[in-house]
Write an enzyme that holds these catalytic residues in place. Structure first.
Site, PDB file in Angstrom:
ATOM      1  N   GLY A   7      49.100  38.589  73.323  1.00  0.00           N
ATOM      2  CA  GLY A   7      50.404  38.041  73.739  1.00  0.00           C
ATOM      3  C   GLY A   7      50.752  38.354  75.182  1.00  0.00           C
ATOM      4  O   GLY A   7      51.920  38.608  75.501  1.00  0.00           O
ATOM      5  N   GLY A  10      54.050  37.417  77.260  1.00  0.00           N
ATOM      6  CA  GLY A  10      55.407  37.796  76.850  1.00  0.00           C
ATOM      7  C   GLY A  10      56.149  38.602  77.912  1.00  0.00           C
ATOM      8  O   GLY A  10      55.561  39.045  78.905  1.00  0.00           O
ATOM      9  N   PHE A  11      57.434  38.784  77.675  1.00  0.00           N
ATOM     10  CA  PHE A  11      58.313  39.539  78.585  1.00  0.00           C
ATOM     11  C   PHE A  11      57.779  40.959  78.817  1.00  0.00           C
ATOM     12  O   PHE A  11      57.529  41.376  79.964  1.00  0.00           O
ATOM     13  CB  PHE A  11      59.719  39.561  77.959  1.00  0.00           C
ATOM     14  CG  PHE A  11      60.688  40.565  78.521  1.00  0.00           C
ATOM     15  CD1 PHE A  11      60.998  40.580  79.876  1.00  0.00           C
ATOM     16  CD2 PHE A  11      61.321  41.475  77.675  1.00  0.00           C
ATOM     17  CE1 PHE A  11      61.924  41.502  80.383  1.00  0.00           C
ATOM     18  CE2 PHE A  11      62.248  42.384  78.169  1.00  0.00           C
ATOM     19  CZ  PHE A  11      62.540  42.410  79.523  1.00  0.00           C
ATOM     20  N   ILE A  60      47.699  33.438  64.904  1.00  0.00           N
ATOM     21  CA  ILE A  60      47.311  34.834  64.694  1.00  0.00           C
ATOM     22  C   ILE A  60      47.350  35.229  63.209  1.00  0.00           C
ATOM     23  O   ILE A  60      46.761  36.231  62.806  1.00  0.00           O
ATOM     24  CB  ILE A  60      48.248  35.720  65.553  1.00  0.00           C
ATOM     25  CG1 ILE A  60      47.625  37.063  65.882  1.00  0.00           C
ATOM     26  CG2 ILE A  60      49.605  35.891  64.912  1.00  0.00           C
ATOM     27  CD1 ILE A  60      48.466  37.882  66.841  1.00  0.00           C
ATOM     28  N   LYS A 166      59.025  43.810  61.774  1.00  0.00           N
ATOM     29  CA  LYS A 166      58.511  44.924  62.583  1.00  0.00           C
ATOM     30  C   LYS A 166      58.187  46.136  61.710  1.00  0.00           C
ATOM     31  O   LYS A 166      57.173  46.793  61.895  1.00  0.00           O
ATOM     32  CB  LYS A 166      59.525  45.306  63.674  1.00  0.00           C
ATOM     33  CG  LYS A 166      59.823  44.214  64.664  1.00  0.00           C
ATOM     34  CD  LYS A 166      58.581  43.659  65.339  1.00  0.00           C
ATOM     35  CE  LYS A 166      57.962  44.611  66.359  1.00  0.00           C
ATOM     36  NZ  LYS A 166      56.763  43.987  66.990  1.00  0.00           N
ATOM     37  N   VAL A 194      65.391  45.926  74.928  1.00  0.00           N
ATOM     38  CA  VAL A 194      64.711  46.088  76.218  1.00  0.00           C
ATOM     39  C   VAL A 194      65.318  45.135  77.250  1.00  0.00           C
ATOM     40  O   VAL A 194      65.329  43.917  77.052  1.00  0.00           O
ATOM     41  CB  VAL A 194      63.194  45.789  76.070  1.00  0.00           C
ATOM     42  CG1 VAL A 194      62.488  46.000  77.408  1.00  0.00           C
ATOM     43  CG2 VAL A 194      62.572  46.670  74.983  1.00  0.00           C
ATOM     44  N   SER A 211      65.880  39.597  74.393  1.00  0.00           N
ATOM     45  CA  SER A 211      66.675  40.805  74.674  1.00  0.00           C
ATOM     46  C   SER A 211      67.468  40.733  75.977  1.00  0.00           C
ATOM     47  O   SER A 211      68.434  41.469  76.148  1.00  0.00           O
ATOM     48  CB  SER A 211      65.791  42.050  74.638  1.00  0.00           C
ATOM     49  OG  SER A 211      64.693  41.912  75.501  1.00  0.00           O
TER      50      SER A 211
END
Ligand code: NDP
Length: 336
Positions: A7, A10-11, A60, A166, A194, A211
């Site tokens: 990934g 991603g941020f 995935i 998660k 975050v 976020s």
């Protein structure tokens, strides 16, 4: 050393990638489509393909999805797994959120075990959501805290779907280590909300990472005349500190087998508004006029010492983080 980063567009992963490249690691990253991979390479025109390349893994959650990606010449020393859905919108909680998180994590470990025998360490980006306990909250959150959410609750209650994804993914990863005895060990990084600058490709503010959205909404004047939404999670950390923790976890032998709660401390939505009014006074007119701080008097405690002690992580201040986050939001607004 050579690292597989899942990934990588991603941020948070973009910051991990940035540090890895600066420190001389060779990196292969997975993305869901070729255009996302090309956007990463565009940021690093001078980095040779031996140091940075991408592999497309379109789904995935499929069995064996990562089997090809984990094979490389020369082979990988470590894997950082960050690819997992983090969004407030979905159609199907199982297909869109829970399965990619859970099967993505276990499938990655399975592929490493079967096809990448040189990997010694796997770092999984989990979350503070895997610690939060609404049923019997601890006085102080630390690495012993676990969210008691079940699969059924995560499927049926939308508020528990993401935290469930998660929690169950992280639990399954620790179970894998225990029951399958692979030749690698595991580290999990558990950050709360975050904030921080975006260095990945963001086509427009409507596509900003989840976020940073509450900072975006304040900057756009969304809460000028309407009450602030509940803060919800009262802890935060800067994306650059989260990224640094991942890279340090690669070369800290004693981190193996441990979770790390990373947080700089408390914040509230009212706090964010106040900080923006000092870092960007020109935005004052767009900020809430009579906002109220909703932090409960008996807000939970936290212990963020372990990451400092073992990984040597330091935490940026809210003011520094918000200042650069707002600047990157304004840049995206200007561009699009
Ligand atoms: P982003 O949305 O920017 O990154 C998510 C990454 O996961 C992207 O690369 C995305 O790929 C990939 N991804 C999402 N859904 C899937 C899927 N179904 N299959 C494969 N890949 C997928 O968010 P963040 O960088 O914030 O999140 C990265 C990780 O950090 C997540 O695991 C998240 O749970 C965790 N985290 C984030 C926190 C935060 O406050 N930001 C706090 C705690 C944990 P694509 O671009 O193709 O969608």
């Amino acid at each position: 050393a050579k690292v597989l980063l899942t990934g990588g567009n991603g941020f948070i992963a973009s910051h991990i990638l940035d540090i890895l490249l600066k420190r001389g690691y060779d990196v292969v990253t997975t993305v869901r489509s070729q255009d996302r991979g090309e956007k990463i390479l565009e940021r690093y025109p001078h980095v040779p393909s031996e140091q940075l390349s991408y592999v497309v893994v379109s789904d995935i959650a499929q069995v064996g999805a990562m089997d090809q990606a984990v094979r490389s010449t020369p082979p990988f020393d470590a894997v950082i797994h960050t690819a997992s859905p983090f969004t407030q919108k979905w159609d199907d909680p199982v297909k869109d959120i829970l399965e990619p998180a859970l099967k993505g994590t276990v499938g990655t470990l399975e592929s490493i075990k079967n096809h990448a025998p040189t990997v010694r360490r796997v770092i999984v980006l989990s979350s503070f959501a895997a610690l939060i306990n609404y049923i019997s909250p601890p006085k102080v959150y630390d690495e012993t805290s676990w969210n008691p959410v079940t699969w059924d609750a995560a499927v049926s209650n939308p508020r528990l779907t993401y935290p469930g994804s998660k929690t169950l993914a992280e639990k399954a990863a620790w179970d894998f280590i225990q029951t399958r005895s692979p030749s690698f060990d595991l580290v999990t990084i558990n950050p709360p909300l975050v904030f921080g600058p975006t260095i990945h490709f963001v086509p427009g503010l409507d596509r900003l990472n989840t976020s940073n959205q509450r900072i975006r909404d304040l900057v756009q004047g969304t809460y000028r005349d309407t009450p602030l939404p509940p803060t919800g999670v009262y802890l935060w950390v800067d994306v650059r500190d989260v990224a640094e923790a991942h890279v340090r976890a690669l070369k800290t032998p004693e981190a193996g087998g441990h979770r790390f709660l990373l947080t700089a401390g408390y914040f509230s939505n009212k706090n964010l508004a106040d900080v923006i009014s000092t870092t960007h006074p020109e935005l004052k007119d767009r900020l809430p006029r009579d906002a109220v701080d909703d932090t409960p008097a008996d807000v939970y405690g936290f212990d963020n010492e372990k990451a400092k002690r073992v990984l040597g992580v330091t935490y940026r201040s809210l003011e520094e983080s918000v200042r650069v986050t707002v600047s990157s939001i304004l840049e995206i607004a200007d561009r699009s």
